[in-house]
Design a protein around this motif. Structure first.
Motif, PDB file in Angstrom:
ATOM      1  N   TYR A   1       0.968  -1.310   0.118  1.00 49.20           N
ATOM      2  CA  TYR A   1      -0.160  -0.120  -0.166  1.00 49.20           C
ATOM      3  C   TYR A   1       0.724   1.165   0.087  1.00 49.20           C
TER       4      TYR A   1
ATOM      5  N   LYS B   1      -4.014 -11.545   2.710  1.00 48.62           N
ATOM      6  CA  LYS B   1      -5.116 -12.331   2.189  1.00 48.62           C
ATOM      7  C   LYS B   1      -6.225 -11.569   1.565  1.00 48.62           C
ATOM      8  N   SER B   2      -6.607 -10.531   2.084  1.00 47.44           N
ATOM      9  CA  SER B   2      -7.669  -9.738   1.540  1.00 47.44           C
ATOM     10  C   SER B   2      -7.165  -8.989   0.513  1.00 47.44           C
TER      11      SER B   2
ATOM     12  N   VAL C   1       3.275  -5.812   1.146  1.00 46.01           N
ATOM     13  CA  VAL C   1       2.364  -6.673   1.663  1.00 46.01           C
ATOM     14  C   VAL C   1       2.496  -8.079   1.082  1.00 46.01           C
TER      15      VAL C   1
ATOM     16  N   TYR D   1      -6.395  -2.637  -6.840  1.00 45.34           N
ATOM     17  CA  TYR D   1      -5.077  -1.801  -6.674  1.00 45.34           C
ATOM     18  C   TYR D   1      -4.403  -2.486  -7.845  1.00 45.34           C
TER      19      TYR D   1
HETATM   20  P1  ADP Z   1      -5.598 -10.289   5.991  1.00 46.48           P
HETATM   21  O1  ADP Z   1      -6.522 -10.073   4.910  1.00 46.48           O
HETATM   22  O2  ADP Z   1      -4.479 -11.343   5.641  1.00 46.48           O
HETATM   23  O3  ADP Z   1      -5.898 -10.166   7.410  1.00 46.48           O
HETATM   24  P2  ADP Z   1      -4.957  -7.690   4.600  1.00 46.48           P
HETATM   25  O4  ADP Z   1      -4.672  -7.953   3.335  1.00 46.48           O
HETATM   26  O5  ADP Z   1      -6.192  -7.330   4.966  1.00 46.48           O
HETATM   27  O6  ADP Z   1      -4.539  -8.821   5.604  1.00 46.48           O
HETATM   28  O7  ADP Z   1      -3.680  -6.869   5.148  1.00 46.48           O
HETATM   29  C1  ADP Z   1      -2.321  -6.751   4.926  1.00 46.48           C
HETATM   30  C2  ADP Z   1      -1.623  -5.837   5.383  1.00 46.48           C
HETATM   31  O8  ADP Z   1      -1.769  -4.677   4.615  1.00 46.48           O
HETATM   32  C3  ADP Z   1      -1.813  -5.453   6.828  1.00 46.48           C
HETATM   33  O9  ADP Z   1      -0.451  -5.127   7.389  1.00 46.48           O
HETATM   34  C4  ADP Z   1      -2.706  -4.145   6.684  1.00 46.48           C
HETATM   35  O10 ADP Z   1      -2.497  -3.222   7.848  1.00 46.48           O
HETATM   36  C5  ADP Z   1      -2.337  -3.735   5.370  1.00 46.48           C
HETATM   37  N1  ADP Z   1      -3.377  -2.848   4.733  1.00 46.48           N
HETATM   38  C6  ADP Z   1      -4.784  -3.349   4.522  1.00 46.48           C
HETATM   39  N2  ADP Z   1      -5.510  -2.547   3.839  1.00 46.48           N
HETATM   40  C7  ADP Z   1      -4.799  -1.528   3.799  1.00 46.48           C
HETATM   41  C8  ADP Z   1      -4.961  -0.153   3.086  1.00 46.48           C
HETATM   42  N3  ADP Z   1      -6.067  -0.015   2.513  1.00 46.48           N
HETATM   43  N4  ADP Z   1      -4.010   0.645   3.220  1.00 46.48           N
HETATM   44  C9  ADP Z   1      -2.843   0.554   3.773  1.00 46.48           C
HETATM   45  N5  ADP Z   1      -2.639  -0.492   4.359  1.00 46.48           N
HETATM   46  C10 ADP Z   1      -3.682  -1.711   4.438  1.00 46.48           C
END
Ligand code: ADP
Length: 622
Positions: A374, A404-405, A380, A415
């Motif tokens: 990000y 994962k998300s 990430v 993105y």
């Molecule tokens: P999971 O789904 O495995 O819990 P995410 O994909 O949601 O993990 O997040 C991965 C990393 O990216 C985390 O450290 C989270 O804080 C960061 N993150 C997620 N969404 C955003 C965003 N919109 N902006 C900045 N950082 C993000």
């Protein structure tokens, strides 16, 4: 007096804004021309207004004493006093009538153009917001954006019609009257000019203060809207943590601030208006004194003095109105700047010029060296390589924050990868149009958002123009048909603000129906069963299983019992794939996945059997 220049000095912002919106105005050139013609006609009529009075005054009433100029001399020589009075009276009525028609026409024409133009701006702004990146939306405050789309645009429209155009008319009147007054008597005009610097100074100084104050007011309102939107969205958390007081205090601070600034703006506006009033009184006194002398010396007719005084009063009323409009224009400038600020932002993700419309996907997905963060400091996902065959189910597991998300968002092209590629059917997803890419992907999220519309419409959002039979088939697939038909209004049941409240599992099944109706070859499931009770969970799992059949599916699973059936399980950690394989393979490997699985199964004491995989190779979930 150089008024237009002053306006440009005081409102460079407003000028810029009008210029920026000119492409929107261009299609209405004809109407704008008519509106301006009507405005000029109105100005002309206002200039002519005191003349019938002069004719009556010099031609009849004061005929014995006056030196007379060519107008009344001509009239007096040719016509009887009764005829002169009749002409004056008729002229008065005619001028007023014409002025009314012109004013009406210009108001209507400008209102039509203003409304059409700003509806278009609002529409474009709304579309533009939809296209802006999620990064932007995460950072932006929802309430603030709502204010910009609704009230900032509304304000700009109102101000253009109710302040800018009258102001323009006023400037023309001012110029016209000053010209006439100079023609009537240059010496008297000189006396008026003596006071001009005072006019100038007061408008300039107070105008600047009003502008700053108005801008502050908009900021406070934006902050207030943001606090409201934020706290309403998170009302559950607010209540849970008893944060009502804290948020109420923040709101009260903004509210108080807004009130304070609003009052200050009004005070400054009033101050400016009254200052101008007093200055006009001084000018009038000067002209009356010197003018009467000139009349007695027979260098000026009483009618001329009358016209001069009327002009003086009317010419400087625009200056006073100008003060009234100053605040409004300043507000509109702030509003316009905020609108342009949004319109100037480039969407981070858009169709490439050579983007193609994707044909029906087979569903082969490949990730090559995919890296994404990000922000540039913290990747990430790091250098992911993977091939997924059509119809395969891939489960993404790992601790929270593993990415994962983010993976799901990248597949949807919400993105763009920092480096590396995502390929579907052998082509980079960036080579497809966004519309054709996303329309072939169905998504079910953890907390599916249903819109304030009927259940039927909510399902049909998955496929616009869906037939009723398709909607029912999708609802059946999603295990939702049964509970929907039990509702008094069935598929027409309204959801959302004033509608019924469904349980989490029911909402999720409607979301599944919405995903199912698309019949898209690629399916993304992001923790679709989190937070559901046992009974609802099994209904949802069963529906998901049907939904995922023959589709390339990515499943983000916190609950590992969901993941066990996947063709491939990826254990993500620190942005990389730490382990991959089937459930059996990973258990044999006895690594992170096996440890996590045992932990979950043990914590569900006694539910080991249920969580264990079953034999059917093609079933997705247990
Ligand atoms: P999971 O789904 O495995 O819990 P995410 O994909 O949601 O993990 O997040 C991965 C990393 O990216 C985390 O450290 C989270 O804080 C960061 N993150 C997620 N969404 C955003 C965003 N919109 N902006 C900045 N950082 C993000």
């Amino acid at each position: 007096m150089g008024r237009p220049q002053t306006i440009k000095e005081i409102f460079p912002g407003f000028w810029q804004i009008l210029k920026r919106f000119s492409p929107y105005i261009a299609p209405y050139r004809g109407k704008v021309a008519i509106a301006f013609l009507a405005l000029f006609a109105e100005v002309l009529m206002r200039l002519l207004e005191p003349w019938p009075l002069k004719i009556a005054f010099d031609g009849v009433i004061a005929s014995s004493s006056a030196k007379g100029d060519f107008v009344d001399a001509f009239l007096r020589n040719q016509l009887s006093p009764t005829a002169i009075l009749a002409i004056a009276a008729l002229g008065l009525v005619l001028i007023t009538l014409l002025r009314a028609i012109a004013a009406y026409s210009s108001t209507i024409a400008f209102a039509i153009v203003g409304n059409r133009v700003l509806s278009q701006v609002r529409h474009d702004l709304y579309r533009h917001l939809q296209n802006l990146s999620l990064t932007f939306h995460h950072a932006a405050k929802g309430g603030d954006l709502t204010i910009r789309v609704i009230s900032d645009v509304g304000l700009l429209k109102d101000v253009i019609v109710t302040a800018f155009l009258p102001l323009l008319g006023n400037i023309l009147i001012l110029i016209g009257m000053v010209a006439f007054m100079t023609y009537l008597n240059a010496e008297l005009m000189l006396w008026v000019f003596l006071l001009a610097p005072l006019f100038w100074l007061s408008t300039l100084r107070l105008g600047k203060d009003i502008r700053a104050s108005a801008r502050q007011q908009r900021q406070k309102e934006g902050a207030m809207a943001a606090t409201t939107a934020e706290s309403m969205q998170a009302i559950k958390i607010l209540k849970t943590f008893s944060l009502e007081e804290v948020f109420a205090r923040t709101f009260a601070t903004h509210n108080q601030g807004s009130l304070h600034v609003d009052v200050r703006t009004k005070r400054l506006e009033a101050q400016l208006e009254r200052t101008v009033d007093v200055l006009i009184a001084f000018a009038t006194a000067l002209v009356l004194g010197r003018g009467s002398q000139l009349v007695l010396e027979h260098t000026l007719t009483p009618g001329d003095l009358l016209v001069f005084l009327t002009y003086l009063k009317n010419a400087f009323k625009p200056v006073r109105d100008f003060a009234k409009y100053t605040g409004r224009l300043a507000k509109a400038t702030a509003a316009g700047e905020r609108i342009l600020d949004l319109l100037d932002r480039q969407p981070a993700i858009y169709d490439r010029p050579d983007a193609i419309v994707a044909s029906s996907f087979v569903g082969r997905v490949r990730l090559t060296n995919l890296t994404f963060g990000y922000n540039s400091e913290q990747p990430v996902l790091k250098g992911i390589n993977l091939v997924v065959q059509p119809g395969q189910t891939v489960a993404l597991v790992g601790s929270s924050g593993a990415g994962k998300s983010t993976w799901v968002s990248l597949l949807l092209r919400l993105y763009e990868p920092t480096s590396g590629k995502i390929l579907i059917d052998g082509r980079d997803i960036r080579s497809y149009t966004l519309e054709s890419l996303r329309s072939q992907i169905s998504v079910v999220l953890q907390e599916s958002l249903l819109f304030a519309a009927s259940i039927r419409e909510n399902i049909a959002y998955g496929k616009p123009n869906a037939r009723d039979a398709e909607i029912i088939a999708a609802a059946k697939l999603a295990n939702a048909h049964e509970f929907i038909t039990k509702l008094p209004q069935g598929y027409e049941t309204e959801l959302g603000e004033r509608g019924v409240t469904l349980s989490g599992g029911q909402r999720q099944r409607i979301a599944i129906a919405r995903a199912a109706i698309r019949n898209a070859p690629i399916l993304l499931l992001d923790e679709p069963t989190t937070g559901l009770d046992q009974e609802n969970e099994s209904a949802v799992v069963e529906a998901l299983e049907r939904l995922a059949r023959d589709k390339t599916t990515f499943l983000v699973a916190h609950d590992l019992s969901l993941a066990t059936r996947a063709d491939l399980i990826l254990y993500l950690q620190d942005g990389t794939i730490q382990e991959q394989g089937t459930h059996a393979e990973l258990m044999a490997q006895n690594g992170f996945y096996a440890a996590l699985y045992r932990l979950q199964v043990l914590s569900r004491s006694g539910s080991v059997q249920q969580a264990a995989p079953q034999e059917d190779e093609h079933a997705l979930f247990g």
